[in-house]
Each structure stands twice: as structure tokens, then as C-alpha cells.
Design a protein around this motif. Structure first.
Motif, PDB file in Angstrom:
ATOM      1  N   THR A  52      -1.558   6.074   2.470  1.00 40.19           N
ATOM      2  CA  THR A  52      -2.117   5.489   1.253  1.00 40.19           C
ATOM      3  C   THR A  52      -1.536   4.082   1.148  1.00 40.19           C
ATOM      4  O   THR A  52      -0.431   3.895   0.629  1.00 40.19           O
ATOM      5  CB  THR A  52      -1.743   6.294  -0.011  1.00 40.19           C
ATOM      6  OG1 THR A  52      -2.031   7.673   0.187  1.00 40.19           O
ATOM      7  CG2 THR A  52      -2.525   5.772  -1.220  1.00 40.19           C
ATOM      8  N   THR A  60      -0.343   0.566   0.032  1.00 43.23           N
ATOM      9  CA  THR A  60      -0.067  -0.025  -1.272  1.00 43.23           C
ATOM     10  C   THR A  60       0.459  -1.439  -1.070  1.00 43.23           C
ATOM     11  O   THR A  60       0.908  -1.809   0.021  1.00 43.23           O
ATOM     12  CB  THR A  60       0.993   0.770  -2.049  1.00 43.23           C
ATOM     13  OG1 THR A  60       2.218   0.716  -1.328  1.00 43.23           O
ATOM     14  CG2 THR A  60       0.569   2.215  -2.220  1.00 43.23           C
ATOM     15  N   ILE A  90      -2.444   0.525  -5.356  1.00 41.33           N
ATOM     16  CA  ILE A  90      -3.054   1.040  -4.132  1.00 41.33           C
ATOM     17  C   ILE A  90      -4.055   0.023  -3.586  1.00 41.33           C
ATOM     18  O   ILE A  90      -4.803  -0.602  -4.344  1.00 41.33           O
ATOM     19  CB  ILE A  90      -3.789   2.366  -4.428  1.00 41.33           C
ATOM     20  CG1 ILE A  90      -2.811   3.445  -4.877  1.00 41.33           C
ATOM     21  CG2 ILE A  90      -4.559   2.849  -3.204  1.00 41.33           C
ATOM     22  CD1 ILE A  90      -3.493   4.665  -5.449  1.00 41.33           C
ATOM     23  N   GLU A 141      -7.201   0.061  -2.475  1.00 41.71           N
ATOM     24  CA  GLU A 141      -8.282   1.035  -2.527  1.00 41.71           C
ATOM     25  C   GLU A 141      -9.261   0.872  -1.369  1.00 41.71           C
ATOM     26  O   GLU A 141      -9.706   1.864  -0.772  1.00 41.71           O
ATOM     27  CB  GLU A 141      -9.018   0.928  -3.865  1.00 41.71           C
ATOM     28  CG  GLU A 141      -8.144   1.294  -5.061  1.00 41.71           C
ATOM     29  CD  GLU A 141      -8.931   1.416  -6.348  1.00 41.71           C
ATOM     30  OE1 GLU A 141     -10.182   1.314  -6.300  1.00 41.71           O
ATOM     31  OE2 GLU A 141      -8.308   1.625  -7.403  1.00 41.71           O
ATOM     32  N   PHE A 178      -7.577   2.113   1.827  1.00 42.72           N
ATOM     33  CA  PHE A 178      -7.473   3.568   1.841  1.00 42.72           C
ATOM     34  C   PHE A 178      -8.829   4.204   2.130  1.00 42.72           C
ATOM     35  O   PHE A 178      -8.939   5.114   2.966  1.00 42.72           O
ATOM     36  CB  PHE A 178      -6.934   4.053   0.499  1.00 42.72           C
ATOM     37  CG  PHE A 178      -6.708   5.537   0.422  1.00 42.72           C
ATOM     38  CD1 PHE A 178      -6.023   6.208   1.410  1.00 42.72           C
ATOM     39  CD2 PHE A 178      -7.172   6.261  -0.670  1.00 42.72           C
ATOM     40  CE1 PHE A 178      -5.796   7.579   1.333  1.00 42.72           C
ATOM     41  CE2 PHE A 178      -6.954   7.626  -0.761  1.00 42.72           C
ATOM     42  CZ  PHE A 178      -6.277   8.282   0.246  1.00 42.72           C
ATOM     43  N   ALA A 183      -4.938  14.126   1.996  1.00 46.15           N
ATOM     44  CA  ALA A 183      -4.558  12.911   1.274  1.00 46.15           C
ATOM     45  C   ALA A 183      -3.340  13.180   0.398  1.00 46.15           C
ATOM     46  O   ALA A 183      -3.158  14.290  -0.112  1.00 46.15           O
ATOM     47  CB  ALA A 183      -5.718  12.426   0.407  1.00 46.15           C
ATOM     48  N   GLY A 198       1.092   9.998   3.021  1.00 52.22           N
ATOM     49  CA  GLY A 198       0.340   9.345   1.964  1.00 52.22           C
ATOM     50  C   GLY A 198       1.191   8.838   0.817  1.00 52.22           C
ATOM     51  O   GLY A 198       0.654   8.311  -0.162  1.00 52.22           O
ATOM     52  N   ALA A 253      -6.517   7.859  -6.095  1.00 50.06           N
ATOM     53  CA  ALA A 253      -6.496   8.081  -4.651  1.00 50.06           C
ATOM     54  C   ALA A 253      -7.263   9.348  -4.277  1.00 50.06           C
ATOM     55  O   ALA A 253      -7.970   9.379  -3.264  1.00 50.06           O
ATOM     56  CB  ALA A 253      -5.057   8.159  -4.156  1.00 50.06           C
ATOM     57  N   ALA A 271     -10.490   9.371  -1.835  1.00 54.31           N
ATOM     58  CA  ALA A 271     -10.483  10.188  -0.628  1.00 54.31           C
ATOM     59  C   ALA A 271     -11.689  11.112  -0.576  1.00 54.31           C
ATOM     60  O   ALA A 271     -12.363  11.227   0.463  1.00 54.31           O
ATOM     61  CB  ALA A 271      -9.194  10.989  -0.542  1.00 54.31           C
ATOM     62  N   SER A 330       2.371   3.021   9.811  1.00 56.64           N
ATOM     63  CA  SER A 330       2.077   1.812   9.040  1.00 56.64           C
ATOM     64  C   SER A 330       1.915   0.612   9.968  1.00 56.64           C
ATOM     65  O   SER A 330       0.944  -0.147   9.867  1.00 56.64           O
ATOM     66  CB  SER A 330       3.199   1.562   8.033  1.00 56.64           C
ATOM     67  OG  SER A 330       3.160   0.250   7.526  1.00 56.64           O
ATOM     68  N   ILE A 357      -5.348  -2.178   7.837  1.00 53.56           N
ATOM     69  CA  ILE A 357      -4.731  -2.401   6.530  1.00 53.56           C
ATOM     70  C   ILE A 357      -3.920  -3.692   6.580  1.00 53.56           C
ATOM     71  O   ILE A 357      -3.563  -4.173   7.663  1.00 53.56           O
ATOM     72  CB  ILE A 357      -3.818  -1.231   6.098  1.00 53.56           C
ATOM     73  CG1 ILE A 357      -2.734  -0.948   7.155  1.00 53.56           C
ATOM     74  CG2 ILE A 357      -4.642   0.013   5.822  1.00 53.56           C
ATOM     75  CD1 ILE A 357      -1.748   0.122   6.760  1.00 53.56           C
ATOM     76  N   ASN A 369       2.218  -2.687   3.009  1.00 52.33           N
ATOM     77  CA  ASN A 369       1.435  -1.492   2.685  1.00 52.33           C
ATOM     78  C   ASN A 369       2.299  -0.284   2.399  1.00 52.33           C
ATOM     79  O   ASN A 369       1.779   0.815   2.245  1.00 52.33           O
ATOM     80  CB  ASN A 369       0.451  -1.184   3.819  1.00 52.33           C
ATOM     81  CG  ASN A 369       1.163  -1.061   5.156  1.00 52.33           C
ATOM     82  OD1 ASN A 369       1.964  -0.153   5.372  1.00 52.33           O
ATOM     83  ND2 ASN A 369       0.876  -1.994   6.067  1.00 52.33           N
TER      84      ASN A 369
END
Length: 295
Positions: free
Chosen positions: A11, A13, A18, A20, A23, A40, A45, A58, A62, A255, A264, A268
Motif C-alpha cells: 500500500t 504511501t 495513501i 491511491e 495502489f 490487501a 500492505g 484502501a 482494492a 518497495s 510507484i 512509498n
């Protein structure tokens, strides 16, 4: 719901909220790859770092991004009323199942953990997966406790830590003997997943499956098709990632891998967590490149 590959995405961030879009992108990739389910707000997460409102959002993202693929939502929290509220949120957002670890600050007794699951399961309308993760909760389930909890209403699966290959068949058979019929038994600990699947586990709850679903599906399908040698060989190809997991944690490595693949942005991870240093990031990138992985 509880068969095959259950993929657990990050997830992402930033310092505020978040990501979004990021994700949703991660979850949609998993659905497109054909994973059997999506987990999730598990440990990967980052559920413990998010507010109730963030977790509800979230869960909604998901479920929407997953389409027809069932989504399991993590509901772990320190206090039972919080867990019950999170379970209600997850169900309201369309979760097909919930995942619960016995999160604590004070060490919990067996009776306290049983009471947690007893309180939560009687309020559910979807299946619950028991999350046995002593590395983060510092609580160790015994088989007798697993059996007591698994006999509660709405318990559909048990998620256990990884097991070395030479121990997996005996360990899985022993624990399965403590569980009621119809309760699935799944393994985590990605480097041990092939051994667990070959040893008789019903499914793999996978960290790296949340980022590299095709590779993980190939391992899962090989084991399901009765080809343990192929499942093991495919897992062995990922050994550089398993080594990085052991040294730096699966969360930080995943990550960095997601960043390398351009899926991403950075940062994060929720502070105080921090990403890997540049030299280790190069190792992560080299491991992915050697596998021929592209976004």
C-alpha cells in the motif's frame, strides 16, 4: 477463495496519505495476471501504520481495482473494538474475506487470543483467515490453539510461516490434523513457498506475488499440477530476491523493486520506515534484470 496464489501488494504511501493511483495500479496488475486472490492490507500492505479511514479507502480501492478477483482485507489492530470496526468497514467495502493477526503491545495469552477470534468471528458475514505471523506479533500459536480457533464459525483458512522443505510435509500434515475439515492451510515466507506447496499446503500467501504475479503463478501451478521439481527449480531462480529479503526485509525490498519497475513513486513507506540505500537498490535492480522482469 483459499486456493492457489494469494498475492499481497504494497500500500504505497507518502508523508501525507495513501498513493491511491499507485495502489490501484498494483492491484489491477494482479487481477490482470490472473492471481487466485488478493490480500490487501497485510503486513506488506502496512496496515498497522494506517488510520481506520485510510484502511477503509484502501479496501474500497482494492475491491474496485480487483474486479472479479476476490479480495481479502487485513483487520488487525490493538483493541478488539477497533478490529470489529475494521471488519465492518472491510465487509461494507466488498471484501470477500478478512485477515486477522493477534496484534498486541502487551504479550497475549492463548485464552486472550482465542477470545479475540471468538469475538470477531461471530460478527462476520465473510470468511476469516487466521494470520500466524510471530515475526511481527511475537505471538506463537500452538496446534491446539489453531484447532480451537479454526472450529469457530466463519474461519476459512490459517496462514502459517514458511517451513523448510525437509520439514514441510510432516508439519503440514500434523497441523492439518488439528483443523476441521474445510479449513484451508496456507503458507507464507516466500522462499519456503514451493516447499510448503509441494508438502501439501492449499495456497501460498505471497509478498513477491504482489509484485511479480506471473513468476509466482508458475511456481504455484507447477506444485498444483504435481511437478514438485519444477516448482522448486522456479523458486530457486528467485534466490537472489530471497537473499535480499533475509538481509533487508521483504517489505523494503519489494518497495525498492516496485520503484525500479516504475510502478510507484518515492517515498512509498510510512515513516519511520525508510527505503533501501542506493547500493542495495542496485542489487535489487540487478536481481530483477537477471529475471527479465519488466513493468
Amino acid at each position: 477463495m483459499f486456493t492457489g496464489l494469494s498475492a499481497f501488494p504494497l500500500t504505497p504511501t507518502d508523508e501525507v496519505d495513501i498513493d491511491e493511483k499507485g495502489f490501484a495500479r498494483l492491484v489491477a496488475r494482479l487481477a490482470a495476471a490472473g492471481v487466485d486472490s488478493i490480500g490487501a492490507l497485510g503486513s506488506t500492505g502496512g496496515y498497522a501504520y494506517l488510520t481506520r479511514e485510510q484502511r477503509a479507502r484502501a479496501a474500497r480501492i482494492a475491491v474496485e481495482a480487483a474486479g472479479e478477483v476476490p479480495v481479502m482485507i487485513g483487520i488487525g489492530a490493538l483493541r478488539t473494538p477497533e478490529v470489529l470496526a475494521l471488519a465492518e468497514d472491510a465487509q461494507n467495502q466488498g471484501a470477500s474475506a478478512v485477515l486477522l493477526a493477534p496484534v498486541s503491545y502487551q504479550p497475549l495469552t492463548d485464552d486472550e487470543v482465542f477470545g479475540l477470534y471468538e469475538d470477531v468471528t461471530k460478527e462476520l458475514s465473510v470468511p476469516l483467515c487466521v494470520y500466524d505471523n510471530p515475526g511481527t506479533t511475537h505471538f506463537t500459536f500452538g496446534d491446539e490453539l489453531h484447532g480451537r480457533i479454526a472450529a469457530l464459525p466463519n474461519v476459512g483458512a490459517v496462514k502459517i510461516p514458511g517451513i523448510p522443505a525437509e520439514q514441510a510435509p510432516e508439519r503440514i500434515a500434523s497441523l492439518r490434523g488439528s483443523l476441521p475439515d474445510g479449513v484451508a492451510l496456507g503458507v507464507s515466507g516466500d522462499q519456503f513457498a514451493a516447499a510448503g506447496l509441494n508438502g501439501g499446503a492449499d495456497l501460498w500467501f505471497s509478498v513477491i506475488g504482489g509484485l511479480l504475479p506471473e513468476l509466482c503463478l508458475s511456481i504455484t501451478r507447477a506444485a498444483a499440477n504435481g511437478d514438485p521439481d519444477r516448482a522448486t527449480a522456479l523458486s530457486d531462480r528467485l534466490q537472489p530476491l530471497w537473499n535480499l529479503f533475509r538481509r533487508h526485509s521483504s517489505l523494503r525490498v519489494t518497495s525498492a523493486a516496485a520503484e525500479h519497475l516504475g510502478l510507484i513513486d518515492r517515498p512509498n513507506l510510512p515513516r519511520p520506515l525508510r527505503g533501501l540505500d542506493p547500493n542495495v537498490r542496485k542489487e535489487v535492480a540487478a536481481a530483477l534484470d537477471a529475471l527479465g522482469v519488466r513493468a
